[in-house]
Design an enzyme around this catalytic site. Structure first.
Site, PDB file in Angstrom:
ATOM      1  N   GLU A   1      92.505 -24.931  38.894  1.00 53.93           N
ATOM      2  CA  GLU A   1      93.676 -23.912  38.649  1.00 53.93           C
ATOM      3  C   GLU A   1      92.954 -23.056  37.573  1.00 53.93           C
ATOM      4  O   GLU A   1      93.258 -23.653  36.469  1.00 53.93           O
ATOM      5  CB  GLU A   1      95.089 -24.290  38.376  1.00 53.93           C
ATOM      6  CG  GLU A   1      96.060 -23.138  38.093  1.00 53.93           C
ATOM      7  CD  GLU A   1      97.437 -23.554  37.748  1.00 53.93           C
ATOM      8  OE1 GLU A   1      98.402 -22.765  37.859  1.00 53.93           O
ATOM      9  OE2 GLU A   1      97.656 -24.898  37.054  1.00 53.93           O
TER      10      GLU A   1
ATOM     11  N   GLU B   1     104.240 -23.701  21.917  1.00 51.03           N
ATOM     12  CA  GLU B   1     103.995 -23.286  20.484  1.00 51.03           C
ATOM     13  C   GLU B   1     103.083 -22.145  20.618  1.00 51.03           C
ATOM     14  O   GLU B   1     102.991 -21.614  19.201  1.00 51.03           O
ATOM     15  CB  GLU B   1     103.603 -24.577  19.769  1.00 51.03           C
ATOM     16  CG  GLU B   1     102.080 -24.998  20.382  1.00 51.03           C
ATOM     17  CD  GLU B   1     102.051 -25.558  21.606  1.00 51.03           C
ATOM     18  OE1 GLU B   1     101.156 -26.201  22.069  1.00 51.03           O
ATOM     19  OE2 GLU B   1     103.026 -26.012  22.314  1.00 51.03           O
TER      20      GLU B   1
ATOM     21  N   SER C   1     101.083 -27.418  33.715  1.00 52.05           N
ATOM     22  CA  SER C   1     100.068 -27.891  34.541  1.00 52.05           C
ATOM     23  C   SER C   1     100.248 -29.063  35.289  1.00 52.05           C
ATOM     24  O   SER C   1     101.237 -29.758  34.834  1.00 52.05           O
ATOM     25  CB  SER C   1      98.740 -28.001  33.744  1.00 52.05           C
ATOM     26  OG  SER C   1      98.968 -29.383  32.774  1.00 52.05           O
TER      27      SER C   1
ATOM     28  N   PHE D   1     103.480 -21.254  28.146  1.00 48.37           N
ATOM     29  CA  PHE D   1     103.111 -19.912  27.540  1.00 48.37           C
ATOM     30  C   PHE D   1     103.423 -18.687  28.405  1.00 48.37           C
ATOM     31  O   PHE D   1     103.577 -17.508  27.814  1.00 48.37           O
ATOM     32  CB  PHE D   1     101.727 -20.071  26.682  1.00 48.37           C
ATOM     33  CG  PHE D   1     100.737 -19.922  27.855  1.00 48.37           C
ATOM     34  CD1 PHE D   1     100.173 -18.788  28.281  1.00 48.37           C
ATOM     35  CD2 PHE D   1     100.000 -21.320  28.084  1.00 48.37           C
ATOM     36  CE1 PHE D   1      99.133 -18.660  29.089  1.00 48.37           C
ATOM     37  CE2 PHE D   1      98.961 -20.998  28.882  1.00 48.37           C
ATOM     38  CZ  PHE D   1      98.748 -19.797  29.507  1.00 48.37           C
TER      39      PHE D   1
ATOM     40  N   LYS E   1     112.065 -26.843  24.447  1.00 50.38           N
ATOM     41  CA  LYS E   1     110.917 -26.890  23.488  1.00 50.38           C
ATOM     42  C   LYS E   1     109.966 -25.973  24.364  1.00 50.38           C
ATOM     43  O   LYS E   1     109.132 -26.315  25.160  1.00 50.38           O
ATOM     44  CB  LYS E   1     110.520 -28.558  23.660  1.00 50.38           C
ATOM     45  CG  LYS E   1     109.492 -28.837  22.487  1.00 50.38           C
ATOM     46  CD  LYS E   1     108.328 -27.946  22.336  1.00 50.38           C
ATOM     47  CE  LYS E   1     107.243 -28.200  23.317  1.00 50.38           C
ATOM     48  NZ  LYS E   1     106.048 -27.433  22.872  1.00 50.38           N
TER      49      LYS E   1
ATOM     50  N   CYS F   1     101.656 -19.218  37.697  1.00 48.26           N
ATOM     51  CA  CYS F   1     101.434 -19.991  38.546  1.00 48.26           C
ATOM     52  C   CYS F   1     101.567 -19.628  40.126  1.00 48.26           C
ATOM     53  O   CYS F   1     101.145 -20.350  40.959  1.00 48.26           O
ATOM     54  CB  CYS F   1     102.409 -21.044  38.490  1.00 48.26           C
ATOM     55  SG  CYS F   1     104.147 -20.845  38.754  1.00 48.26           S
TER      56      CYS F   1
END
Length: 500
Positions: free
Chosen positions: A383, A177, A227, A150, A174, A282
């Site tokens: 994280e 969402e 992740s 995201f 993909k 990240c």
């Protein structure tokens, strides 16, 4: 009326058939603005089938044709920067300038893909034996898939599909969402650029869609950014099913500040790297390691700068930091701050209770700064993916290096110093895939590859750059002997092939 985001399959919008939708919120207000269709197994299969059909011709299309379409796509992206950035801000929450920066970094990879002809050149050795030549070539894989996060809904997909498609593959994306509209805009622009139907497809959804891509026998490779637990799952599942995998995981990026560093520059860098994009990246610096007696002064300089950051809606030109993506994520980030003191940290700034007047239902959190954080604290070990900066104190360079190398993550790291010898030692000794010297966020330019070490990467290939081209192609070596026209017919030799 709530907007509906459907799938993009075979060059057109395809209405979701599952009847299941996921809510997409405006992070600044907390209101649901969009419902995104979640794909069934059959809908994923339809996207893969469209990609497989398109590969029959796209995989053998000329490099000139591919490059021409990519150049048109690049021009359309450039012309639609603001429109894409507005979609990102509306669904992710980041400020418009950050969203524009994301589009610009994605464009950089599209530009790399425009020149893919150079990357795909093979090699030739002549006369390795009498009238024997050996050549190596690279060929596309077929249908490949990308599963993206995201936090960069335009940039990270563009780290993948432009290179994959330029190499002759077809692609099924993909996206997250939580902010799906940017991906759909990219698909529409690619179609407008003349990309044949089925070469690029977008399916939305949850674990059902992901697992089908990992299981589908016609998907030859999977790229992932997200992740570490999910990256490990993606790598294990897809590789077990015989697929090539690059799965980029989480991070805990450290910035080592030596006593000789320019502390003003280091503080500026720490603030921008920790709190830019609300820390939802990240490559964010989440741990500053202060060496020696500079700790107090450095923390004070960071605090002075952090307190001045203006937080507000992403579409407000005066905002420097926006909200977090969801309320659930906001509450999780806040928990690291509210629990820090009990774990031995000194809370210098606590942003856990922050809100914005007039937008009280938004997913707001303020700037947090934690000092003297022990390595046993959750705020250090996990994280966080939010605007929380931890500061750790060490006495020597060696102690700081050991602390960084003990982390299970190895995505990015940085050192701030005026000492070239110390910087050289650090870049060779630190266990991380990307290193900055007086550069806090060392994200490589497009023609170098992005990727970490240890639990930050699963698979052998980094993303984009030369590694990207190699990941989306496979090598073939051809050994050729042609008879000299002057030679007459010869008998059959059943002996071992002679190369000398």
């Amino acid at each position: 009326m709530t907007k509906i985001v459907n799938h993009w399959i075979g060059g057109k919008t395809v209405e979701g058939a599952s009847g299941t939708y996921g809510p997409v919120t405006d992070p600044a207000t907390g209101a649901v603005t969009t419902n995104v269709a979640f794909a069934t197994v059959d809908e994923v299969d339809a996207a893969v089938a469209a990609a497989k059909d398109a590969y029959a011709t796209w995989g053998t299309s000329s490099l000139a044709k591919r490059s021409a379409i990519l150049f048109k796509f690049r021009a359309l992206l450039d012309a639609n920067r603001d429109a894409i950035a507005e979609l990102i801000t509306a669904e992710h929450g980041k400020v418009h300038s950050d969203a524009l920066g994301e589009v610009a970094r994605g464009l950089e990879i599209v530009e790399l893909a425009c020149g893919i002809t150079v990357q795909l050149k093979g090699e030739l050795s002549t006369e390795v034996a009498s009238r024997v030549d050996v050549s190596s070539i690279r060929q596309p894989l077929g249908v490949v898939a990308g599963i993206t996060p995201f936090n960069f809904p335009a940039m990270v997909p563009m780290w993948m599909f432009p290179i994959a498609i330029a190499c002759g593959n077809t692609f099924v994306l993909k996206p997250s969402e939580k902010d799906p509209s940017a991906a759909m805009k990219l698909a529409e622009l690619f179609a407008e650029a003349g990309l044949p139907d089925g070469v690029f497809n977008v399916v939305h959804g949850d674990k059902v869609a992901v697992d089908r891509l990992l299981d589908h026998p016609d998907v030859k490779a999977v790229s992932f950014v997200g992740s570490t637990p999910i990256a490990r799952y993606i790598h294990t599942t897809a590789s077990t099913n015989g697929k090539r995998v690059q799965a980029l995981g989480g991070a805990k990026n450290h910035m080592l500040v030596l006593p000789d560093a320019d502390l003003d520059a280091a503080a500026d860098a720490a603030v921008s790297a920790a709190y830019g994009s609300a820390g939802e990246r990240c490559m964010a610096i989440s741990a500053v390691v202060a060496v020696g007696a500079i700790g107090d002064e450095l923390v004070e300089k960071i605090r002075e700068r952090a307190e001045k950051i203006k937080i507000g809606p992403g579409n407000d030109p005066t905002s420097e930091m926006g909200p977090l993506i969801t309320k659930v994520h906001r509450d999780k980030v806040a928990s690291y701050v509210t629990g820090a003191a009990a774990e031995g940290a000194e809370v210098v700034l606590d942003g856990s209770g922050f809100t914005v007047d007039g937008f009280e239902d938004g997913h707001w959190i303020g700037i947090s700064l934690l000092d003297k954080v022990p390595t046993t604290a959750k705020a250090y070990q996990d994280e966080i993916f939010g605007p929380v900066l931890t500061v750790l104190r060490v006495d020597t360079y060696e102690e700081g290096l050991a602390l960084i190398n003990a982390s299970p993550f190895g995505n990015g790291t940085a050192i701030f110093t005026r000492d070239g010898g110390a910087a050289r030692r650090f870049q060779l000794e630190v266990e991380a895939g990307m290193v900055g010297v007086n550069v806090p966020i060392p994200v490589p330019v497009g023609y170098h590859s992005f990727g970490g070490w240890k639990d930050s990467l699963f698979g052998d290939h980094h993303i984009y750059g030369n590694d990207g081209t190699h990941f989306y192609t496979r090598g073939k070596v051809v050994t050729t002997r042609w008879p000299d026209p002057a030679d007459g017919p010869s008998g059959v030799d059943l002996g071992f092939p002679r190369n000398h």
